[in-house]
Design an enzyme around this catalytic site. Structure first.
Site, mmCIF file in Angstrom:
data_model
loop_
_atom_site.group_PDB
_atom_site.id
_atom_site.type_symbol
_atom_site.label_atom_id
_atom_site.label_comp_id
_atom_site.label_asym_id
_atom_site.label_seq_id
_atom_site.Cartn_x
_atom_site.Cartn_y
_atom_site.Cartn_z
ATOM 1 N N ASP A 121 30.526 11.646 -10.922
ATOM 2 C CA ASP A 121 30.495 10.783 -9.678
ATOM 3 C C ASP A 121 31.919 10.294 -8.930
ATOM 4 O OD1 ASP A 121 30.740 9.195 -12.136
ATOM 5 O OD2 ASP A 121 30.362 7.200 -11.056
ATOM 6 N N HIS A 122 32.795 10.851 -9.524
ATOM 7 C CA HIS A 122 34.082 10.835 -8.954
ATOM 8 C C HIS A 122 34.686 11.943 -8.448
ATOM 9 C CE1 HIS A 122 34.379 6.663 -10.609
ATOM 10 N NE2 HIS A 122 33.384 7.124 -11.413
ATOM 11 N N HIS B 131 34.692 12.103 -14.306
ATOM 12 C CA HIS B 131 33.649 11.965 -14.381
ATOM 13 C C HIS B 131 32.703 12.500 -12.908
ATOM 14 C CE1 HIS B 131 33.413 8.705 -17.715
ATOM 15 N NE2 HIS B 131 33.358 9.990 -18.094
ATOM 16 N N HIS C 23 32.839 0.909 -8.335
ATOM 17 C CA HIS C 23 31.422 0.712 -8.498
ATOM 18 C C HIS C 23 31.189 -0.768 -8.284
ATOM 19 C CE1 HIS C 23 30.130 4.437 -10.709
ATOM 20 N NE2 HIS C 23 31.445 4.385 -11.336
ATOM 21 N N ASP D 33 37.494 3.436 -12.463
ATOM 22 C CA ASP D 33 36.487 2.771 -13.453
ATOM 23 C C ASP D 33 37.283 2.227 -14.521
ATOM 24 O OD1 ASP D 33 34.325 3.827 -12.161
ATOM 25 O OD2 ASP D 33 33.579 5.081 -13.765
ATOM 26 N N HIS E 291 38.837 4.141 -20.311
ATOM 27 C CA HIS E 291 37.387 4.852 -19.985
ATOM 28 C C HIS E 291 37.363 6.320 -20.134
ATOM 29 C CE1 HIS E 291 33.643 5.133 -17.462
ATOM 30 N NE2 HIS E 291 34.502 6.023 -16.644
ATOM 31 N N HIS F 93 39.453 9.895 -12.237
ATOM 32 C CA HIS F 93 38.962 10.568 -13.416
ATOM 33 C C HIS F 93 37.837 11.708 -13.442
ATOM 34 C CE1 HIS F 93 35.873 7.412 -13.342
ATOM 35 N NE2 HIS F 93 35.406 7.682 -14.086
HETATM 36 ZN ZN ZN Z 1 32.287 5.862 -12.057
HETATM 37 FE FE FE Z 2 33.464 6.904 -14.911
#
Ligand code: ZN
Ligand code: FE
Length: 254
Positions: free
Chosen positions: A59-60, A57, A170, A132, A113, A55
């Protein structure tokens, strides 16, 4: 054989690196940062062929462009997130197949998410890379989807073979386990798992992957049909998606 390496980055993220020793192709899933990926590639003598994103975000996808520029890899991600994921080369949809050498992953769309979230299921390798959507004993926060959508997404993952390994992005396990125990204190599988993961975290070891079977036994978001969870929420006999929504809401403020 498919090698799966787990690279811990940031506070609690995992980047996964997959390598097929026959075709010599290598993929990374959800690279937040480029340097740790480049370091492992150099150490192994591997070339990066693909990035798979679950996805949009940061941090991905944070290292998408840097890695693409430095390695010439191709970026695979949800077609519906073309506007939000940097550097997409191949937009994928429900049921599409990604191949790393002979290893095939099915793309499953799992909104909740985020609206465009996808997961990669390598049936032959019994490995699920679920970003996530599903966590060990937990699930992602609902940033863009409805509880009904997330419930359905989780049901799809719950139906995968029990031996499937769950590689989430995570390390939220310990906090998730505390919440799980708060809504289902008498679940003995959960009590045991809590002790096991607390021990692992005390020596800074990963608790990921788990398996679908373990999640069915311990993850409250897979267990909305548990009478004890329903009692705890005051929702005995309520529809599954209603119990799920109440559970997710309670976790948000736990
Ligand atoms: Zn994440
Ligand atoms: Fe995320």
């Amino acid at each position: 054989m498919l090698d799966i390496l787990q690279i811990p980055v940031l506070n609690d993220n995992y980047i996964y690196m997959l390598h097929d020793s026959v075709s010599l192709e290598t993929a990374v899933i959800d690279p937040a940062l480029e340097q740790p990926v480049l370091d492992v590639l150099a150490e192994k003598g591997w070339q990066l062929s693909f990035i798979l994103n679950t996805h949009h975000h940061w941090d991905h996808v944070g290292a998408n462009l840097a890695l693409k520029q430095q390695t010439g890899c191709k970026i695979i991600a949800a077609a519906s997130d073309r506007e939000r994921i940097p550097g997409i080369d191949v937009g994928v949809k429900q049921g599409d197949v990604f191949s790393l050498g002979q290893h095939q992953a099915q793309v499953l769309v799992t909104p909740g998410h985020t609206s465009g979230h996808v997961v990669y299921y390598f049936a032959g390798d019994q490995a699920l890379f679920c970003g996530d959507t599903l966590f060990v004993m937990g699930c992602g926060r609902l940033f863009e989807g409805t509880p009904g959508q997330m419930y359905k997404s989780l049901q799809t993952l719950k139906a995968l073979p029990p031996s499937t390994r769950v590689y989430c992005t995570h390390e939220y396990t310990l906090a998730n386990a505390e919440f799980a125990l708060s809504v289902e204190p008498d679940n003995s599988d959960l009590q045991q798992k809590f002790l096991a993961v607390a021990e692992l975290r005390a020596i800074n070891k990963p608790t990921v992957p788990s398996t679908i079977a373990e999640e069915i036994a311990t993850n409250p978001f897979f267990r909305v049909d548990s009478i004890n969870i329903q009692k705890e929420l005051g929702l005995v006999g309520a529809a599954a998606d209603v119990v799920f929504a109440a559970l997710r809401q309670r976790k948000d403020s736990f």
